[in-house]
Design a protein around this motif. Structure first.
Motif, PDB file in Angstrom:
ATOM      1  N   ILE A   1     -13.935  13.637   5.606  1.00  0.00           N
ATOM      2  CA  ILE A   1     -12.686  13.157   6.191  1.00  0.00           C
ATOM      3  C   ILE A   1     -12.130  12.063   5.281  1.00  0.00           C
ATOM      4  CG2 ILE A   1     -11.627  11.991   8.170  1.00  0.00           C
ATOM      5  CD1 ILE A   1     -13.830  13.196   9.914  1.00  0.00           C
ATOM      6  N   PRO A   2     -10.867  12.190   4.826  1.00  0.00           N
ATOM      7  CA  PRO A   2     -10.309  11.176   3.921  1.00  0.00           C
ATOM      8  C   PRO A   2     -10.133   9.825   4.610  1.00  0.00           C
ATOM      9  CG  PRO A   2      -8.595  12.691   4.624  1.00  0.00           C
ATOM     10  CD  PRO A   2      -9.894  13.249   5.134  1.00  0.00           C
ATOM     11  N   GLU A   3     -10.128   8.777   3.802  1.00  0.00           N
ATOM     12  CA  GLU A   3      -9.961   7.418   4.330  1.00  0.00           C
ATOM     13  C   GLU A   3      -8.568   7.203   4.895  1.00  0.00           C
ATOM     14  OE1 GLU A   3     -10.058   2.834   2.565  1.00  0.00           O
ATOM     15  OE2 GLU A   3     -10.915   4.480   1.396  1.00  0.00           O
TER      16      GLU A   3
ATOM     17  N   ASN B   1       3.999  -0.223 -11.010  1.00  0.00           N
ATOM     18  CA  ASN B   1       3.565  -0.478  -9.626  1.00  0.00           C
ATOM     19  C   ASN B   1       3.516   0.812  -8.807  1.00  0.00           C
ATOM     20  OD1 ASN B   1       3.232  -3.231 -10.041  1.00  0.00           O
ATOM     21  ND2 ASN B   1       5.281  -3.763  -9.325  1.00  0.00           N
ATOM     22  N   LEU B   2       4.515   1.684  -9.016  1.00  0.00           N
ATOM     23  CA  LEU B   2       4.533   2.963  -8.302  1.00  0.00           C
ATOM     24  C   LEU B   2       3.351   3.836  -8.718  1.00  0.00           C
ATOM     25  CD1 LEU B   2       8.335   3.904  -8.298  1.00  0.00           C
ATOM     26  CD2 LEU B   2       6.882   3.667  -6.281  1.00  0.00           C
ATOM     27  N   LYS B   3       3.033   3.828 -10.002  1.00  0.00           N
ATOM     28  CA  LYS B   3       1.905   4.623 -10.494  1.00  0.00           C
ATOM     29  C   LYS B   3       0.584   4.081  -9.952  1.00  0.00           C
ATOM     30  CE  LYS B   3       3.931   6.524 -14.722  1.00  0.00           C
ATOM     31  NZ  LYS B   3       3.863   6.572 -16.197  1.00  0.00           N
ATOM     32  N   LYS B   4       0.492   2.776  -9.872  1.00  0.00           N
ATOM     33  CA  LYS B   4      -0.712   2.153  -9.314  1.00  0.00           C
ATOM     34  C   LYS B   4      -0.847   2.495  -7.825  1.00  0.00           C
ATOM     35  CE  LYS B   4      -3.004  -2.363  -8.965  1.00  0.00           C
ATOM     36  NZ  LYS B   4      -2.858  -3.825  -9.241  1.00  0.00           N
ATOM     37  N   PHE B   5       0.286   2.456  -7.110  1.00  0.00           N
ATOM     38  CA  PHE B   5       0.302   2.801  -5.691  1.00  0.00           C
ATOM     39  C   PHE B   5      -0.119   4.254  -5.492  1.00  0.00           C
ATOM     40  CE2 PHE B   5       3.079   4.380  -2.111  1.00  0.00           C
ATOM     41  CZ  PHE B   5       2.337   3.817  -1.084  1.00  0.00           C
ATOM     42  N   LYS B   6       0.410   5.142  -6.331  1.00  0.00           N
ATOM     43  CA  LYS B   6       0.076   6.566  -6.243  1.00  0.00           C
ATOM     44  C   LYS B   6      -1.412   6.790  -6.529  1.00  0.00           C
ATOM     45  CE  LYS B   6       0.704  10.887  -8.696  1.00  0.00           C
ATOM     46  NZ  LYS B   6       1.274  11.512  -9.900  1.00  0.00           N
ATOM     47  N   LYS B   7      -1.932   6.096  -7.537  1.00  0.00           N
ATOM     48  CA  LYS B   7      -3.351   6.240  -7.882  1.00  0.00           C
ATOM     49  C   LYS B   7      -4.239   5.852  -6.703  1.00  0.00           C
ATOM     50  CE  LYS B   7      -6.777   4.823 -11.330  1.00  0.00           C
ATOM     51  NZ  LYS B   7      -7.027   3.979 -12.536  1.00  0.00           N
ATOM     52  N   GLY B   8      -3.860   4.778  -6.012  1.00  0.00           N
ATOM     53  CA  GLY B   8      -4.610   4.351  -4.833  1.00  0.00           C
ATOM     54  C   GLY B   8      -4.550   5.386  -3.724  1.00  0.00           C
ATOM     55  N   LEU B   9      -3.380   6.000  -3.551  1.00  0.00           N
ATOM     56  CA  LEU B   9      -3.227   7.035  -2.527  1.00  0.00           C
ATOM     57  C   LEU B   9      -4.091   8.255  -2.834  1.00  0.00           C
ATOM     58  CD1 LEU B   9       0.625   6.971  -1.852  1.00  0.00           C
ATOM     59  CD2 LEU B   9      -1.170   6.205  -0.305  1.00  0.00           C
ATOM     60  N   LEU B  10      -4.115   8.650  -4.117  1.00  0.00           N
ATOM     61  CA  LEU B  10      -4.917   9.807  -4.515  1.00  0.00           C
ATOM     62  C   LEU B  10      -6.392   9.593  -4.176  1.00  0.00           C
ATOM     63  CD1 LEU B  10      -3.345  10.790  -7.966  1.00  0.00           C
ATOM     64  CD2 LEU B  10      -3.357  12.175  -5.898  1.00  0.00           C
ATOM     65  N   GLN B  11      -6.838   8.366  -4.349  1.00  0.00           N
ATOM     66  CA  GLN B  11      -8.244   8.050  -4.064  1.00  0.00           C
ATOM     67  C   GLN B  11      -8.546   8.046  -2.565  1.00  0.00           C
ATOM     68  OE1 GLN B  11      -8.622   4.296  -6.053  1.00  0.00           O
ATOM     69  NE2 GLN B  11      -8.975   5.187  -8.069  1.00  0.00           N
ATOM     70  N   LYS B  12      -7.548   7.665  -1.761  1.00  0.00           N
ATOM     71  CA  LYS B  12      -7.784   7.529  -0.320  1.00  0.00           C
ATOM     72  C   LYS B  12      -7.378   8.756   0.499  1.00  0.00           C
ATOM     73  CE  LYS B  12      -7.393   2.479  -0.257  1.00  0.00           C
ATOM     74  NZ  LYS B  12      -6.686   1.310   0.310  1.00  0.00           N
ATOM     75  N   MET B  13      -6.448   9.573  -0.035  1.00  0.00           N
ATOM     76  CA  MET B  13      -5.972  10.720   0.731  1.00  0.00           C
ATOM     77  C   MET B  13      -6.773  11.981   0.499  1.00  0.00           C
ATOM     78  SD  MET B  13      -1.815  10.228   0.675  1.00  0.00           S
ATOM     79  CE  MET B  13      -1.552  11.347   2.039  1.00  0.00           C
ATOM     80  N   PHE B  14      -7.726  11.902  -0.464  1.00  0.00           N
ATOM     81  CA  PHE B  14      -8.586  13.039  -0.734  1.00  0.00           C
ATOM     82  C   PHE B  14     -10.037  12.612  -0.525  1.00  0.00           C
ATOM     83  CE2 PHE B  14      -4.709  13.840  -3.034  1.00  0.00           C
ATOM     84  CZ  PHE B  14      -4.470  15.192  -2.831  1.00  0.00           C
ATOM     85  N   CYS B  15     -10.883  13.537  -0.184  1.00  0.00           N
ATOM     86  CA  CYS B  15     -12.290  13.210   0.042  1.00  0.00           C
ATOM     87  C   CYS B  15     -13.197  14.194  -0.687  1.00  0.00           C
ATOM     88  CB  CYS B  15     -12.612  13.215   1.530  1.00  0.00           C
ATOM     89  SG  CYS B  15     -12.332  14.788   2.362  1.00  0.00           S
TER      90      CYS B  15
END
Length: 389
Positions: free
Chosen positions: A7-9, A375-389
């Motif tokens: 389950i993703p974070e 900043n947008l790329k950093k935000f996206k990178k964080g999302l990729l890490q948290k929205m996938f499991c």
């Protein structure tokens, strides 16, 4: 991943339950590209009609999420000797630039440094793109390094991913696509302002000592032709970055790419121009803040008197072809005694200031846009890490 569950974070609230674990070869047909031999033969190419693009590593490196064009295009003969994929296909690099996915917006043939994903089963193409994007670092670590890094096709086939329902896949993909579209829009804006800067720089600052084609209307006086050595003084830095590892302070130390660290000393208490005098990036100029220093591969350029505006001189220097003064191949060098013989056209101090301020406004805008992109790329990178499991 929450605990031991798939389950993703970070998740949209309407979805629940575990994601299913599945190997990539059960979701798509994964095939490596092919290259005709000898690759240099003209019979493989048709760059006049440009119907089917020939995708190579350089084409993908210079693109973002979608591939709209290629440097070369194949003939019918070339297509038969390669791997054809229709417009809208998902491909990924497996050689040199490892693990970069991209969706083609033209019909293509892929080089043997790529794999194509076709016949997708129970997976959204855009969602798979983001899955692959999230796996990029993993694929890099799995690549077989030698003279050139390569990623084995079998490793890709056997790679396991966690996958939600199609409905959740589409929602995640649409959300991330919106962020990518914002990034792409900001990048286009950045490119536009870079083009504006280049145009103004080449037209308001005279090139090859010609009269400028753009000028503030209130200024009519002739500009003076002056040698750089009459305007600027030069001195070298002797600071070695290796010897300053333990030196920590509040003063900026500049390197080839900008500030490299903060130290407890400064060489210059006034604004100055730095120039890379030897090694990689030779001739690169930077406008540096007061109370700072530079590393040993660079030199200080300072004004000899107050008749000149440093920022004006900096932008004028950007229009000069200093590369012609570079000597050496293994370690290239440039010497002040050589390029200081160059002439520049200099207006009065008031006009210098107005021209410099215009360029500074553009540079400030460009830097602001770049920061938003980062900043947008950093935000996206964080999302990729948290929205996938």
């Amino acid at each position: 991943m929450q605990g031991n569950k798939n389950i993703p974070e970070l998740r949209f609230p309407e979805f629940e339950g575990e994601w299913k674990k599945i190997t990539l070869n059960n979701l798509a047909k994964i095939q490596r590209g092919a290259s005709p031999r000898p690759i240099s033969s003209n019979r493989w190419y048709d760059n006049e009609n440009k119907k089917v693009g020939w995708v190579r590593i350089g084409d993908v490196t210079n693109s973002s999420r979608y591939l709209y064009r290629t440097e070369d295009y194949f003939s019918e003969e070339g297509i038969k000797k390669s791997r054809f994929l229709p417009k809208g296909s998902l491909i990924m690099s497996i050689c040199a630039t490892i693990g970069k996915p991209i969706i083609t917006e033209i019909d293509t043939c892929i080089h043997d440094g790529f794999v194509g994903f076709s016949d997708l089963t129970n997976i959204n193409k855009e969602f798979l793109y983001y899955i692959l994007k999230n796996l990029e670092n993993k694929f890099i670590s799995l690549s077989q390094t030698g003279s050139q890094a390569n990623l084995n096709t079998n490793l890709i086939n056997k790679t396991k991913i966690n996958m939600p329902s199609i409905k959740e896949q589409k929602k995640i993909a649409n959300f991330l696509t919106c962020i990518d579209q914002k990034i792409e829009l900001m990048e286009k804006k950045h490119t536009l302002y870079q083009s504006i800067k280049k145009y103004i720089l080449s037209n308001i600052f005279p090139v090859n000592n010609k009269k400028p084609s753009l000028r503030f209307k209130e200024f009519k006086n002739e500009r003076k032709l002056i040698k750089l050595k009459e305007i600027l003084s030069y001195s070298s830095s002797k600071h070695s970055l290796n010897k300053l590892e333990d030196n920590i302070g509040n003063y900026e130390l500049y390197g080839a790419e900008g500030v490299v660290k903060h130290v407890n000393f400064f060489d210059m208490d006034k604004e100055y121009i730095s120039i890379i005098k030897d090694g990689a990036g030779v001739c690169r100029l930077h406008l540096c803040k007061p109370y700072s220093s530079i590393v040993g591969t660079m030199g200080y350029l300072t004004l000899k008197n107050t008749n000149y505006n440093l920022k004006y001189v900096y932008y004028q220097l950007l229009t000069l072809n200093l590369k012609k003064y570079v000597i050496g191949t293994t370690i290239p060098h440039i010497y002040f005694k050589d390029y200081s013989k160059e002439y520049i056209l200099v207006p009065n101090l008031i006009e210098q200031g107005k021209m410099a301020n215009l360029m500074l406004l553009l540079d400030t805008k460009i830097m602001k846009i770049q920061k938003q992109i980062d900043n947008l790329k950093k935000f996206k990178k964080g999302l990729l890490q948290k929205m996938f499991c």
